[in-house]
Design a protein around this motif. Sequence first.
Motif, PDB file in Angstrom:
ATOM      1  N   ALA A 176     -36.483   1.786  54.701  1.00 54.58           N
ATOM      2  CA  ALA A 176     -35.147   1.499  55.247  1.00 54.58           C
ATOM      3  C   ALA A 176     -34.731   2.604  56.217  1.00 54.58           C
ATOM      4  N   ALA A 177     -35.046   3.857  55.882  1.00 54.56           N
ATOM      5  CA  ALA A 177     -34.732   4.953  56.804  1.00 54.56           C
ATOM      6  C   ALA A 177     -35.485   4.771  58.110  1.00 54.56           C
ATOM      7  N   ALA A 178     -36.715   4.269  58.024  1.00 57.04           N
ATOM      8  CA  ALA A 178     -37.515   4.077  59.239  1.00 57.04           C
ATOM      9  C   ALA A 178     -36.827   3.090  60.179  1.00 57.04           C
ATOM     10  N   THR A 179     -36.387   1.947  59.652  1.00 56.07           N
ATOM     11  CA  THR A 179     -35.758   0.955  60.538  1.00 56.07           C
ATOM     12  C   THR A 179     -34.373   1.434  60.979  1.00 56.07           C
ATOM     13  N   VAL A 180     -33.614   1.987  60.035  1.00 57.37           N
ATOM     14  CA  VAL A 180     -32.254   2.438  60.348  1.00 57.37           C
ATOM     15  C   VAL A 180     -32.286   3.577  61.376  1.00 57.37           C
ATOM     16  N   CYS A 181     -33.182   4.535  61.189  1.00 57.07           N
ATOM     17  CA  CYS A 181     -33.225   5.678  62.107  1.00 57.07           C
ATOM     18  C   CYS A 181     -33.753   5.257  63.482  1.00 57.07           C
ATOM     19  N   GLY A 182     -34.662   4.289  63.504  1.00 53.69           N
ATOM     20  CA  GLY A 182     -35.103   3.761  64.798  1.00 53.69           C
ATOM     21  C   GLY A 182     -33.915   3.216  65.568  1.00 53.69           C
ATOM     22  N   ALA A 183     -33.059   2.464  64.873  1.00 49.14           N
ATOM     23  CA  ALA A 183     -31.883   1.882  65.516  1.00 49.14           C
ATOM     24  C   ALA A 183     -30.870   2.964  65.901  1.00 49.14           C
ATOM     25  N   VAL A 184     -30.600   3.880  64.978  1.00 50.03           N
ATOM     26  CA  VAL A 184     -29.607   4.935  65.247  1.00 50.03           C
ATOM     27  C   VAL A 184     -30.068   5.819  66.411  1.00 50.03           C
ATOM     28  N   ALA A 185     -31.351   6.147  66.429  1.00 54.18           N
ATOM     29  CA  ALA A 185     -31.879   6.974  67.524  1.00 54.18           C
ATOM     30  C   ALA A 185     -31.713   6.266  68.865  1.00 54.18           C
ATOM     31  N   ALA A 186     -31.715   4.930  68.825  1.00 58.47           N
ATOM     32  CA  ALA A 186     -31.539   4.150  70.049  1.00 58.47           C
ATOM     33  C   ALA A 186     -30.067   3.884  70.350  1.00 58.47           C
ATOM     34  N   TRP A 193     -29.939  -3.052  60.259  1.00 58.11           N
ATOM     35  CA  TRP A 193     -31.385  -2.825  60.212  1.00 58.11           C
ATOM     36  C   TRP A 193     -31.889  -2.435  58.829  1.00 58.11           C
ATOM     37  N   ARG A 194     -30.982  -2.294  57.875  1.00 56.72           N
ATOM     38  CA  ARG A 194     -31.407  -1.807  56.561  1.00 56.72           C
ATOM     39  C   ARG A 194     -32.259  -2.839  55.812  1.00 56.72           C
ATOM     40  N   ASP A 195     -31.854  -4.113  55.881  1.00 58.24           N
ATOM     41  CA  ASP A 195     -32.588  -5.163  55.167  1.00 58.24           C
ATOM     42  C   ASP A 195     -34.067  -5.204  55.545  1.00 58.24           C
ATOM     43  N   LEU A 196     -34.316  -5.109  56.843  1.00 58.60           N
ATOM     44  CA  LEU A 196     -35.703  -5.168  57.316  1.00 58.60           C
ATOM     45  C   LEU A 196     -36.544  -4.099  56.627  1.00 58.60           C
ATOM     46  N   GLY A 197     -36.054  -2.867  56.626  1.00 64.04           N
ATOM     47  CA  GLY A 197     -36.810  -1.776  56.011  1.00 64.04           C
ATOM     48  C   GLY A 197     -36.958  -1.954  54.510  1.00 64.04           C
ATOM     49  N   GLU A 198     -35.882  -2.403  53.867  1.00 63.64           N
ATOM     50  CA  GLU A 198     -35.964  -2.553  52.407  1.00 63.64           C
ATOM     51  C   GLU A 198     -36.966  -3.627  52.005  1.00 63.64           C
ATOM     52  N   ARG A 199     -36.956  -4.750  52.725  1.00 62.97           N
ATOM     53  CA  ARG A 199     -37.902  -5.819  52.400  1.00 62.97           C
ATOM     54  C   ARG A 199     -39.340  -5.353  52.639  1.00 62.97           C
ATOM     55  N   LEU A 200     -39.559  -4.695  53.775  1.00 63.53           N
ATOM     56  CA  LEU A 200     -40.913  -4.217  54.091  1.00 63.53           C
ATOM     57  C   LEU A 200     -41.366  -3.166  53.081  1.00 63.53           C
ATOM     58  N   GLY A 201     -40.433  -2.326  52.668  1.00 67.20           N
ATOM     59  CA  GLY A 201     -40.776  -1.311  51.677  1.00 67.20           C
ATOM     60  C   GLY A 201     -41.181  -1.948  50.365  1.00 67.20           C
ATOM     61  N   GLU A 202     -40.439  -2.971  49.980  1.00 70.37           N
ATOM     62  CA  GLU A 202     -40.767  -3.646  48.726  1.00 70.37           C
ATOM     63  C   GLU A 202     -42.122  -4.353  48.872  1.00 70.37           C
ATOM     64  N   ALA A 203     -42.341  -4.980  50.036  1.00 67.61           N
ATOM     65  CA  ALA A 203     -43.626  -5.646  50.283  1.00 67.61           C
ATOM     66  C   ALA A 203     -44.767  -4.630  50.210  1.00 67.61           C
ATOM     67  N   PHE A 204     -44.549  -3.468  50.807  1.00 64.60           N
ATOM     68  CA  PHE A 204     -45.587  -2.436  50.815  1.00 64.60           C
ATOM     69  C   PHE A 204     -45.884  -1.964  49.392  1.00 64.60           C
ATOM     70  N   GLN A 205     -44.815  -1.844  48.594  1.00 61.23           N
ATOM     71  CA  GLN A 205     -45.012  -1.381  47.222  1.00 61.23           C
ATOM     72  C   GLN A 205     -45.775  -2.420  46.407  1.00 61.23           C
ATOM     73  N   VAL A 206     -45.440  -3.696  46.591  1.00 54.59           N
ATOM     74  CA  VAL A 206     -46.175  -4.758  45.887  1.00 54.59           C
ATOM     75  C   VAL A 206     -47.649  -4.717  46.305  1.00 54.59           C
ATOM     76  N   ALA A 207     -47.888  -4.540  47.612  1.00 55.91           N
ATOM     77  CA  ALA A 207     -49.269  -4.450  48.090  1.00 55.91           C
ATOM     78  C   ALA A 207     -49.968  -3.231  47.496  1.00 55.91           C
TER      79      ALA A 207
END
Lengths: 289, 289
Positions: A176-186, A193-207
């Motif tokens: 979530a920090a990755a997606t949020v900080c990408g947006a904030v830096a821009a 942008w938080r949802d995107l990171g959280e879902r991907l993080g959960e997907a990565f953890q399941v993987a």
Amino acid sequence: MDGVNKIEQALDEALSRAEASGAPPRLASALRYAVFPGGARIRPRLCLAVAYACGIEDAAPATAAASAIELLHCASLVHDDLPCFDDAATRRGKPSVHRAFGEPLAVLAGDALIVLAFETLARETACPPLRLAGLVLSVGRAVGMPLGIVAGQAWECEPQADLRAYHRAKTGALFAAATVCGAVAAGHEADPWRDLGERLGEAFQVADDLRDAAGNAEDLGKPVGRDAALDRMSAARELGIDGALMRLDDLVDEAVASIPRCPGASELRTLIRIEAQRFLPKELVRVAA
Amino acid sequence: MDGVNKIEQALDEALSRAEASGAPPRLASALRYAVFPGGARIRPRLCLAVAYACGIEDAAPATAAASAIELLHCASLVHDDLPCFDDAATRRGKPSVHRAFGEPLAVLAGDALIVLAFETLARETACPPLRLAGLVLSVGRAVGMPLGIVAGQAWECEPQADLRAYHRAKTGALFAAATVCGAVAAGHEADPWRDLGERLGEAFQVADDLRDAAGNAEDLGKPVGRDAALDRMSAARELGIDGALMRLDDLVDEAVASIPRCPGASELRTLIRIEAQRFLPKELVRVAA
């Protein structure tokens, strides 16, 4: 998600500052050992990809944020591998930091990488100072208490924990920090942008759980079967292999659907679907194909 | 150096945020245990004293900087006490964090406090964002590599180290951050204030070595004779008790002489001489009197 060279160069610059004249040489070596050669660099690449999708003019703040996130990820690996946690002998195909440098330097390497992450943010984002507070707070939220990586790891020390809350803190928070900080830096708003990171993080953890349950130690460069051996929470143990694979698909769909309107949304959606395939252990991609 | 209540309140607020809904309860308890009740809070009081001497209008940024510095100091104590370093059973008159909560939570408590320190800076100094980068960099320099606390601790893992370089990193750096951040929070330049902190840090370390060599465990709330037991570098061991006492006097004189011109310089000089007396173990004050 390009930008790999940019990230490697920024990490190298950050480490060079940590290794400057006067540094204790063994700790300096341990830091570099913990960061290079890297893994997939998936979090910093995600951060940069979001920044580009938002349409950045200057890549420096996003690159700094991406580097900070990767440094914090490396710090968490070094501390998680310690004897008092996973006691992992190997990481990224070589001895873990505490096996290579001893436990004291592994504790200090993790500490130093956390500090270096915040210094990297402050140094590189000095141009748009109004964004720095947002970046520090977003990164801090992802790694600290009550809901960041450190909190996630601490749930292993509690008598009872909810698996999804545990994963959200231990892995989702830094994604979530990755997606949020990408947006904030821009210069964009953080929250959409938080949802995107959280879902991907959960997907990565399941993987990751699937790799631990069904992967191959040689391919992964780290031991497998640790969750079962340590009686740790795991999606593969809770849902079974097939159930965890279905959960992974759902999470990637939700992630893609959550991407806010932005100039590069379409490319970002495609990139994320391609990257999500790379999460899976080879054996399971074959099974699922 | 007043402001104790302000500091305790700011530390309590920072911890309350770390303990917010969703936090793993045992780690939350370990954080509070590591920070309260405090020691002399000498670093944050020094930071506030410098800010007041510089003439602040708004105490919030200086209080945030003072709190961040104390949180980092507490983090370093928790990690230094770990079995792989000092293996200290007690700290501030009660069991050390790893004795009270176990080693995993002690590692995580240190990590969480480091992160909380940076979050505290970013949250409270959001009003004057132009000062935030300077504060983050000053604090980072004091705790990270190549010259901060973590580097100081890492010199214990090197085959050879210079005693003054070791003390400068392990103790002086955070005292320097206290004076520098007090000035930066007040909108003053950083560099002229570095000497004051470094000299006081070195004085404090010499006094700490004297307490370890000649103090009383009950008064100090921690074991004594650890430097000799662990064959660690120490001014008392290198210079003898009398030599170390003379070195301490010289350092305090140099510290006082280094104070830059500012509205409250005279009061600050007096305060520092009074505080320096409090560094010493009671037994040695009697001997020196």
